[in-house]
Design an enzyme around this catalytic site. Structure first.
Site, PDB file in Angstrom:
ATOM      1  N   ASP A 263       0.862  -1.179   0.000  1.00  0.00           N
ATOM      2  CA  ASP A 263       0.000   0.000   0.000  1.00  0.00           C
ATOM      3  C   ASP A 263       0.904   1.237   0.000  1.00  0.00           C
ATOM      4  O   ASP A 263       2.130   1.127   0.099  1.00  0.00           O
ATOM      5  CB  ASP A 263      -0.948  -0.031   1.199  1.00  0.00           C
ATOM      6  CG  ASP A 263      -0.197  -0.006   2.524  1.00  0.00           C
ATOM      7  OD1 ASP A 263       1.036   0.154   2.528  1.00  0.00           O
ATOM      8  OD2 ASP A 263      -0.852  -0.150   3.564  1.00  0.00           O
ATOM      9  N   SER A 264       0.291   2.390  -0.097  1.00  0.00           N
ATOM     10  CA  SER A 264       1.096   3.615  -0.259  1.00  0.00           C
ATOM     11  C   SER A 264       1.493   4.229   1.078  1.00  0.00           C
ATOM     12  O   SER A 264       2.251   5.189   1.118  1.00  0.00           O
ATOM     13  CB  SER A 264       0.278   4.649  -1.022  1.00  0.00           C
ATOM     14  OG  SER A 264      -0.812   5.079  -0.210  1.00  0.00           O
ATOM     15  N   GLY A 265       0.951   3.693   2.163  1.00  0.00           N
ATOM     16  CA  GLY A 265       1.151   4.320   3.460  1.00  0.00           C
ATOM     17  C   GLY A 265       0.031   5.285   3.801  1.00  0.00           C
ATOM     18  O   GLY A 265      -0.122   5.685   4.954  1.00  0.00           O
ATOM     19  N   GLY A 266      -0.774   5.634   2.801  1.00  0.00           N
ATOM     20  CA  GLY A 266      -1.852   6.607   3.024  1.00  0.00           C
ATOM     21  C   GLY A 266      -2.843   6.166   4.088  1.00  0.00           C
ATOM     22  O   GLY A 266      -3.209   6.953   4.969  1.00  0.00           O
ATOM     23  N   PHE A 267      -3.244   4.907   4.026  1.00  0.00           N
ATOM     24  CA  PHE A 267      -4.254   4.454   4.972  1.00  0.00           C
ATOM     25  C   PHE A 267      -3.723   4.424   6.397  1.00  0.00           C
ATOM     26  O   PHE A 267      -4.404   4.832   7.342  1.00  0.00           O
ATOM     27  CB  PHE A 267      -4.776   3.068   4.580  1.00  0.00           C
ATOM     28  CG  PHE A 267      -5.844   2.576   5.502  1.00  0.00           C
ATOM     29  CD1 PHE A 267      -7.143   3.064   5.411  1.00  0.00           C
ATOM     30  CD2 PHE A 267      -5.568   1.655   6.505  1.00  0.00           C
ATOM     31  CE1 PHE A 267      -8.139   2.632   6.285  1.00  0.00           C
ATOM     32  CE2 PHE A 267      -6.553   1.217   7.379  1.00  0.00           C
ATOM     33  CZ  PHE A 267      -7.844   1.715   7.262  1.00  0.00           C
TER      34      PHE A 267
ATOM     35  N   ASP B  94      -3.070   8.211  -1.661  1.00  0.00           N
ATOM     36  CA  ASP B  94      -4.428   8.762  -1.637  1.00  0.00           C
ATOM     37  C   ASP B  94      -4.761   9.280  -0.253  1.00  0.00           C
ATOM     38  O   ASP B  94      -4.029   9.032   0.713  1.00  0.00           O
ATOM     39  CB  ASP B  94      -5.445   7.682  -2.031  1.00  0.00           C
ATOM     40  CG  ASP B  94      -5.477   6.534  -1.029  1.00  0.00           C
ATOM     41  OD1 ASP B  94      -4.416   6.251  -0.403  1.00  0.00           O
ATOM     42  OD2 ASP B  94      -6.532   5.905  -0.857  1.00  0.00           O
TER      43      ASP B  94
ATOM     44  N   GLN C 137     -11.766   7.085  -4.659  1.00  0.00           N
ATOM     45  CA  GLN C 137     -12.329   7.517  -3.374  1.00  0.00           C
ATOM     46  C   GLN C 137     -13.715   8.117  -3.643  1.00  0.00           C
ATOM     47  O   GLN C 137     -14.335   7.779  -4.648  1.00  0.00           O
ATOM     48  CB  GLN C 137     -11.391   8.533  -2.692  1.00  0.00           C
ATOM     49  CG  GLN C 137     -10.078   7.927  -2.188  1.00  0.00           C
ATOM     50  CD  GLN C 137     -10.251   7.068  -0.930  1.00  0.00           C
ATOM     51  OE1 GLN C 137     -11.296   7.061  -0.277  1.00  0.00           O
ATOM     52  NE2 GLN C 137      -9.208   6.308  -0.586  1.00  0.00           N
TER      53      GLN C 137
ATOM     54  N   GLY D  20     -11.193   3.733   0.861  1.00  0.00           N
ATOM     55  CA  GLY D  20     -12.116   4.522   1.667  1.00  0.00           C
ATOM     56  C   GLY D  20     -13.338   3.771   2.146  1.00  0.00           C
ATOM     57  O   GLY D  20     -14.320   4.389   2.572  1.00  0.00           O
TER      58      GLY D  20
ATOM     59  N   ASP E 127      -7.808  -7.728   0.513  1.00  0.00           N
ATOM     60  CA  ASP E 127      -6.880  -7.987   1.610  1.00  0.00           C
ATOM     61  C   ASP E 127      -7.572  -7.603   2.896  1.00  0.00           C
ATOM     62  O   ASP E 127      -8.469  -6.747   2.895  1.00  0.00           O
ATOM     63  CB  ASP E 127      -5.609  -7.133   1.491  1.00  0.00           C
ATOM     64  CG  ASP E 127      -5.869  -5.704   1.936  1.00  0.00           C
ATOM     65  OD1 ASP E 127      -6.483  -4.944   1.163  1.00  0.00           O
ATOM     66  OD2 ASP E 127      -5.509  -5.350   3.073  1.00  0.00           O
TER      67      ASP E 127
ATOM     68  N   CYS F  23     -12.255 -29.065   7.000  1.00  0.00           N
ATOM     69  CA  CYS F  23     -11.033 -28.388   6.536  1.00  0.00           C
ATOM     70  C   CYS F  23      -9.890 -29.390   6.418  1.00  0.00           C
ATOM     71  O   CYS F  23      -9.734 -30.270   7.263  1.00  0.00           O
ATOM     72  CB  CYS F  23     -10.664 -27.268   7.508  1.00  0.00           C
ATOM     73  SG  CYS F  23      -9.128 -26.411   7.099  1.00  0.00           S
TER      74      CYS F  23
ATOM     75  N   CYS G  15      -6.625 -28.413   6.225  1.00  0.00           N
ATOM     76  CA  CYS G  15      -5.350 -27.747   6.480  1.00  0.00           C
ATOM     77  C   CYS G  15      -4.506 -28.548   7.462  1.00  0.00           C
ATOM     78  O   CYS G  15      -4.987 -29.431   8.154  1.00  0.00           O
ATOM     79  CB  CYS G  15      -5.555 -26.311   6.972  1.00  0.00           C
ATOM     80  SG  CYS G  15      -5.841 -26.128   8.740  1.00  0.00           S
TER      81      CYS G  15
ATOM     82  N   CYS H 169      -5.978 -28.648  11.030  1.00  0.00           N
ATOM     83  CA  CYS H 169      -7.159 -29.496  11.220  1.00  0.00           C
ATOM     84  C   CYS H 169      -6.841 -30.970  11.012  1.00  0.00           C
ATOM     85  O   CYS H 169      -7.496 -31.840  11.574  1.00  0.00           O
ATOM     86  CB  CYS H 169      -8.282 -29.044  10.295  1.00  0.00           C
ATOM     87  SG  CYS H 169      -8.947 -27.428  10.786  1.00  0.00           S
TER      88      CYS H 169
ATOM     89  N   HIS I 268      -4.553 -21.839  10.230  1.00  0.00           N
ATOM     90  CA  HIS I 268      -5.911 -22.302   9.903  1.00  0.00           C
ATOM     91  C   HIS I 268      -6.766 -21.192   9.297  1.00  0.00           C
ATOM     92  O   HIS I 268      -7.427 -21.399   8.271  1.00  0.00           O
ATOM     93  CB  HIS I 268      -6.637 -22.880  11.113  1.00  0.00           C
ATOM     94  CG  HIS I 268      -8.093 -23.078  10.805  1.00  0.00           C
ATOM     95  ND1 HIS I 268      -8.556 -24.149  10.067  1.00  0.00           N
ATOM     96  CD2 HIS I 268      -9.176 -22.292  11.031  1.00  0.00           C
ATOM     97  CE1 HIS I 268      -9.859 -24.023   9.877  1.00  0.00           C
ATOM     98  NE2 HIS I 268     -10.269 -22.908  10.457  1.00  0.00           N
TER      99      HIS I 268
END
Lengths: 423, 423
Positions: free
Chosen positions: A91-95, A145, A243, A270, A320, A358, A360, A363, A389
């Site tokens: 990410d850009s760091g904006g959030f 952003d 946005q 956003g 994500d 599951c 995995c 499990c 898990h």
């Protein structure tokens, strides 16, 4: 760049595709686990590979603070630094800066903020955020952003959207001028320019000089074996971010004007900022309608297992969220029978697997009683196993969605596993 | 029982052997990683298997407090509880209780102590320590002893040694009478006696009733797949413990009188309690001389990599220590070039592997720079990877020792790995 995203099948608005990056292929729709400071907390990289993770997200803000950008650039970029040969998105760091609230100050130029670690002052602009992301060398990077807060009035939302558009243009301009500086692109060329000499990079010199058996030693440079450099000349992809707050018309305008800048992919930012989930969904649905069909669409920061299925069905290709990993650390586990809190006393004598449906590695091996014990005893293995898990559940969920769109795709299920997505 | 220990080769005092337990074979000399509360902190069981761990140590005192003995017994014993199909050794709880200092009170009958967790009062006797260890169901269990403090006067050391001898006799007597009650020995028989009905065991009932597809469900009971029950009729092995402080004559007397009780293996306890290392070695050497050659010899609670090599060369067959796992959590890593503290700033740009001579999954993949970053950023993965490496180093060290004694043994090294033992 749009040639590196291929849609292979559709079902209604949903698409199954394939995103080709300098570090491999990513089947979409995809859930990207979050490795905040270059580690998915508690999970070794080979386990992530085994889970089928094809792309990780890492946070520029956190890496900028610790260990810093130059160490990562000097070590060849984030892939080599964290020994992850597959794709990465930053990410850009904006959030993150947006999340600092009291510690930040936004101007036309950029954002001044204080580190959450030590209170030191820093400044991010579209240009410095691009410089940072180029130094890290993720395959996909994000425009800088402003994440509009919620609730926001009409005027504030428009102002914020306009700022994000101006920043998108500046992001793109800086990126186009500097994209050849990515550390894995012709490393020997660029590194020798910035550092004077390839062997003068401190770590490399030390590693080389400390080993008399230099040929073996060279082959054993950590990470080199598992993270081969991409073909020469390849660069990162910079995605734009839409946005516009919770206003459908602003979202439409933001989408249309961002598209004129011609990014190889578009994110919806956003959202998940405190609004009701129904509203999130409405905004996603109306925004997707204005995004080009031939470019990947990335919905940032969502969601629960049900939500990621729903968003994929709305035509989102990438998502994500820290939810599976963060919840795991609190003993909250996603299963085919719903979410459970493993700390509950009723699991103390439950020798069944965490999720009978599951397949995995958690499990397959451990009982609920053991997982409950590990959590109650504050054992680190609780976090490790719970995270594995939950990630497995998310990845299986997304594989099932992909399979429901493109039945011939690589979806693989272990015997006894059922499809979680009910399209 | 002595038939289940076979010496395959000797070199001087050192022996390479094979210990057969109800849960598999253990090549000796062996280093046993410590899984205090049924987990080697941060390391999944499949990774332990991959490292070649053939026997784990777990602590009765800690398991007694949390999760408690009955839950583990009801779940089929420690192997099934923690999904570890290979061998396990439990200590008697004596050493942990000894370490409580102010919180304990020793009488002829046993030890009254307070929990380090909540201050609650408890009592261990030779009989209750055997009952506890039978409930846990480790393959090898230890007599209840008093670990003599250091320094201790001649009279105090004799008194303590005599008490340990009386407790050894009581331990053995209780064990011989109750050894058939081990949870994995004819589970359906014993469990149905103590719990009324096999299916009435709470966890099992819940697991069975919650799954309509009962045949699949049964096969998916966690742990069942990976921890097959030993052949019917097999029981645990109870080892005696030699005490006697730092007095060679008392040690000799303790060894000789413990041997008359005829245990299938003998431990040397009461060392690594603050005495100088040279004295530890002297006591080990003189005590070993009085132990029978055809029984395994277990030196409790040692040591550094150099020390475990030295003790194996003195004829010790089994060792355990928290050092590799505890040091890992503090960023102290054992390498072929000596011990290093990964937190040091000089590693921030070091892209070489942690130990160029090590073939473990950590050294094969990650750089020192990355491991240093994980530690500095307080990431859980630091503990996970550091622990895996340190255990790998210990196990490789012991494999090299074994190979130096019996060159034809199963010692396997990856290309480029060197023998750490210099016999």
């Amino acid at each position: 760049m749009s040639r590196s995203f291929h849609i292979e099948a559709t079902r209604g608005a949903a698409r199954a595709g394939r995103l080709v990056t300098p570090h491999g292929e990513v089947e979409t729709p995809v859930f990207m686990p979050v490795g905040t400071v270059a580690s998915v907390k508690g999970v070794p990289q080979d386990v992530l590979e085994e889970l089928g993770v094809e792309i990780l997200l890492s946070n520029t803000y956190h890496l900028y603070l610790r260990p810093g950008l130059q160490p990562i650039r000097q070590l060849g970029g984030l892939h080599r630094f964290m020994a992850w040969p597959r794709s990465i998105l930053t990410d850009s760091g904006g959030f993150q800066v947006f999340s600092l609230n009291e510690l930040r100050q936004v101007t036309e130029e950029g954002v001044k903020f204080r580190s959450h670690l030590d209170g030191s002052s820093h400044f991010f602009s579209p240009e410095s955020a691009m410089e940072a992301q180029i130094a890290l060398g993720a395959d996909i990077i994000m425009a800088f952003d402003e994440c509009t807060e919620h609730p926001a009035g009409q005027e504030r939302a428009r102002h914020s959207m306009e700022l994000t558009l101006r920043w998108a243009e500046r992001s793109k301009k800086y990126f186009e001028t500097h994209k050849q500086e990515v550390p894995w692109n012709a490393v020997s060329d660029f590194e020798s320019r910035v550092s004077g000499n390839w062997l003068a990079v401190p770590g490399r010199l030390e590693a080389a000089s400390s080993k008399p058996e230099s040929s073996t030693g060279e082959a054993r440079l950590a990470g080199q074996v598992s993270t081969p450099a991409p073909a020469a000349g390849q660069t990162q992809s910079l995605f734009g971010i839409v946005q516009g707050g919770m206003d459908h018309r602003l979202r439409k305008e933001s989408a249309e004007r961002t598209i004129t800048l011609d990014f190889p992919g578009y994110a919806i930012g956003g959202l998940s900022v405190g609004e009701p989930r129904a509203l999130t969904r409405e905004i996603v649905e109306s925004t997707v309608a204005h995004l080009p069909a031939d470019r990947p669409r990335y919905l940032m920061g969502v969601g629960t297992p049900d939500e990621i299925v729903a968003y994929a069905n709305l035509g989102i290709d990438m998502m994500d969220c820290v939810l599976p990993t963060r919840a795991a650390r609190h003993g909250l586990l996603f299963t085919s029978e719903g979410k459970i809190s493993i700390k509950q006393a009723r699991f103390a004598s439950d020798q069944g697997p965490l999720d009978p449906a599951c397949g995995c590695r958690v499990c397959r091996r451990y009982s609920r009683a053991y997982l409950r014990h590990l959590y109650a005893a504050n054992e680190v293995l609780a976090q490790v196993l719970n995270t594995i898990h939950n990630l497995s559940f998310y990845l299986d969920t997304m594989r099932a969605v992909r399979h429901s769109i493109a039945p011939g795709s690589k979806a693989q299920f272990l015997p006894g596993e059922r499809s979680r997505a009910k399209p």
